[in-house]
Design an enzyme around this catalytic site. Sequence first.
Site, PDB file in Angstrom:
ATOM      1  N   ASP A   1      19.840  50.737 -16.806  1.00 52.20           N
ATOM      2  CA  ASP A   1      19.247  49.584 -16.131  1.00 52.20           C
ATOM      3  C   ASP A   1      18.574  48.641 -17.120  1.00 52.20           C
ATOM      4  O   ASP A   1      17.497  49.102 -17.640  1.00 52.20           O
ATOM      5  CB  ASP A   1      18.453  50.009 -14.806  1.00 52.20           C
ATOM      6  CG  ASP A   1      17.645  48.882 -14.186  1.00 52.20           C
ATOM      7  OD1 ASP A   1      17.672  47.916 -14.436  1.00 52.20           O
ATOM      8  OD2 ASP A   1      16.919  49.306 -13.216  1.00 52.20           O
TER       9      ASP A   1
ATOM     10  N   ASP B   1      20.850  39.344 -12.497  1.00 50.40           N
ATOM     11  CA  ASP B   1      19.969  38.093 -12.525  1.00 50.40           C
ATOM     12  C   ASP B   1      18.891  38.626 -11.240  1.00 50.40           C
ATOM     13  O   ASP B   1      17.667  38.262 -11.558  1.00 50.40           O
ATOM     14  CB  ASP B   1      20.681  36.983 -12.010  1.00 50.40           C
ATOM     15  CG  ASP B   1      19.964  35.675 -11.934  1.00 50.40           C
ATOM     16  OD1 ASP B   1      18.959  35.422 -12.574  1.00 50.40           O
ATOM     17  OD2 ASP B   1      20.569  34.785 -11.505  1.00 50.40           O
TER      18      ASP B   1
ATOM     19  N   THR C   1      30.924  40.138 -16.387  1.00 46.49           N
ATOM     20  CA  THR C   1      31.779  41.135 -16.186  1.00 46.49           C
ATOM     21  C   THR C   1      31.511  41.497 -14.572  1.00 46.49           C
ATOM     22  O   THR C   1      32.182  42.146 -14.056  1.00 46.49           O
ATOM     23  CB  THR C   1      31.624  42.336 -16.781  1.00 46.49           C
ATOM     24  OG1 THR C   1      30.196  42.864 -16.989  1.00 46.49           O
ATOM     25  CG2 THR C   1      32.099  42.096 -18.362  1.00 46.49           C
TER      26      THR C   1
ATOM     27  N   TYR D   1      31.371  37.491 -11.539  1.00 46.21           N
ATOM     28  CA  TYR D   1      32.134  36.617 -12.501  1.00 46.21           C
ATOM     29  C   TYR D   1      33.392  37.053 -13.035  1.00 46.21           C
ATOM     30  O   TYR D   1      34.338  36.371 -13.775  1.00 46.21           O
ATOM     31  CB  TYR D   1      31.440  35.911 -13.732  1.00 46.21           C
ATOM     32  CG  TYR D   1      30.451  35.161 -13.204  1.00 46.21           C
ATOM     33  CD1 TYR D   1      29.934  34.891 -11.851  1.00 46.21           C
ATOM     34  CD2 TYR D   1      29.617  34.141 -14.028  1.00 46.21           C
ATOM     35  CE1 TYR D   1      28.943  33.913 -11.511  1.00 46.21           C
ATOM     36  CE2 TYR D   1      28.545  33.222 -13.738  1.00 46.21           C
ATOM     37  CZ  TYR D   1      28.273  33.230 -12.266  1.00 46.21           C
ATOM     38  OH  TYR D   1      27.184  32.300 -11.931  1.00 46.21           O
TER      39      TYR D   1
END
Length: 170
Positions: A11, A35, A124, A127
């Site tokens: 993470d 994000d 990846t 998108y």
Amino acid sequence: MTPTLTLVRGDITRQSADAIVNAANSSLLGGGGVDGAIHRRGGPEILAECRALRASAYGKGLPTGQAVATTAGRLDARWVIHTVGPVYQGPGSDPAPLVSCYRESLRVADELGARTVAFPAVSTGVYRWPMDDAARIAVETVRNTPTAVEEVRFVLFDDRAHEAFAARTG
């Protein structure tokens, strides 16, 4: 100088680094995937600085392939470098905007004086950039971009991503 490349499965919001790269969307206001995780764990300070950027230099959002830094809030980092990756359009997609994400992020890291930078596998997720190609682009770009960054850590969320990057760094 070429930075040391390190691969970590895990993470990115749990990494300790000078800068953590966010695979942001152009709004800079959070979203899904990396994000959203960075905004959630980093806290409201990141969003506040992103809103200030939108109110000033990036009124229409951050363009694809560009990078900009904010505080890292509650993350174990000094900065978050936000970059907007390209959406994969299928075979023949232009890799230049993805290359630019890595180059521009390293440029911003150099301006900040960051020595350790943690990158996700930009573009990846939603998108849809193919993992093997994204790994090739990321590793080649970092290796061929002059930078004062000492360590680039690719933080990869799953085994498939880790294997794709390992095949390029081995």
